[in-house]
Design a protein around this motif. Structure first.
Motif: not given
Length: 251
Positions: A166-174
């Motif tokens: 599980e990760v946050g949206p800022e992770f996907m943004d990278r």
């Protein structure tokens, strides 16, 4: 207790193994085959564990070579024991009798072999290293020793699976900042949480490199506490530290 060694048919011509925590001398939260000197486990006990791994691969303990992993995209070639620590996350060799290894506890351990050319590789590929290009760097370094991409087989060993990452949206943004198509490795979780497919991403990167074969053993480190160490599980369980799994290959 006997060591448990996961092997893959794609690397059948080359001695290798993704070692589980079975058969080790460590105790407590490290119970089993903890091979990480970077943990707070007793140094002498970790050395015993590594000696068992070396024996399983039929090499002297000092010929089980590791690097100081730093989540980089750097790969190095080795031909024997390292005199001083080398910071890198991929290593390759064309020297018989040298076993190269990486340590993981949710990140991807990736073993490579071009049996025809007599070149092997190993990479520690967490999300950052995989995104920055450690798998490509390892393949390039193998080529420098005579390997051919189309003849390379690459296998991802036990890693954290998508449902447990599980990760946050800022992770996907990278990832999206590098390539918008990387969004396909994420699925929606609860609220703004997402789940990232690390092995799926690793497979795509390997195939993009042009290796002849790429596969994952499909073992999840988080799910199987008796079999594998997991950094994320240790955090969720509020444990003080965690063990490191070892994956190794030799000519």
């Amino acid at each position: 207790m006997t060591l448990e060694i996961i092997t893959d048919p794609a690397l059948s011509d080359t001695p290798h193994g993704f070692f589980t925590r079975a058969g080790g001398a460590s105790s407590g939260v490290f119970k089993g085959l903890n091979c990480g000197y970077g943990s707070s486990d007793q140094h002498d006990i970790v050395s015993i564990n590594r000696e068992r791994v070396a024996a399983a691969l039929d090499v002297p303990a000092d010929r089980l070579v590791s690097v100081h992993q730093v989540h980089s995209a750097d790969a190095v070639a080795v031909d024997g024991p390292l005199i001083r620590p080398v910071k890198a996350d991929g290593l390759v060799t064309a020297t018989p009798g040298v076993a190269i290894s990486v340590l993981t506890a949710d990140c991807q351990p990736v073993l490579f072999a071009d049996a025809r050319a007599g070149v092997v590789g190993a990479a520690h590929a967490g999300w950052k290293g995989a995104l920055d290009g450690v798998l490509e760097a390892t393949v390039r370094k193998m080529e420098e020793l005579g390997a051919t991409r189309a003849n390379i087989a690459a296998v991802i060993g036990p890693s954290i699976s998508q449902r447990n990452y599980e990760v946050g949206p800022e992770f996907m943004d990278r990832f999206l900042a590098v390539d918008p198509h990387f969004g396909r490795f994420f699925v929606q979780g609860r609220g703004d949480r997402l789940h990232f497919d690390l092995p799926g991403f690793g497979l795509q990167q390997l195939r993009h490199c042009g290796v002849g074969q790429a596969s994952w053993t499909r073992h999840c480190t988080y799910d199987r506490s008796a079999q594998f160490y997991s950094y994320r599980r240790s955090v969720h369980n509020k444990e003080a530290d965690y063990g490191r799994l070892i994956a190794a290959i030799r000519l």
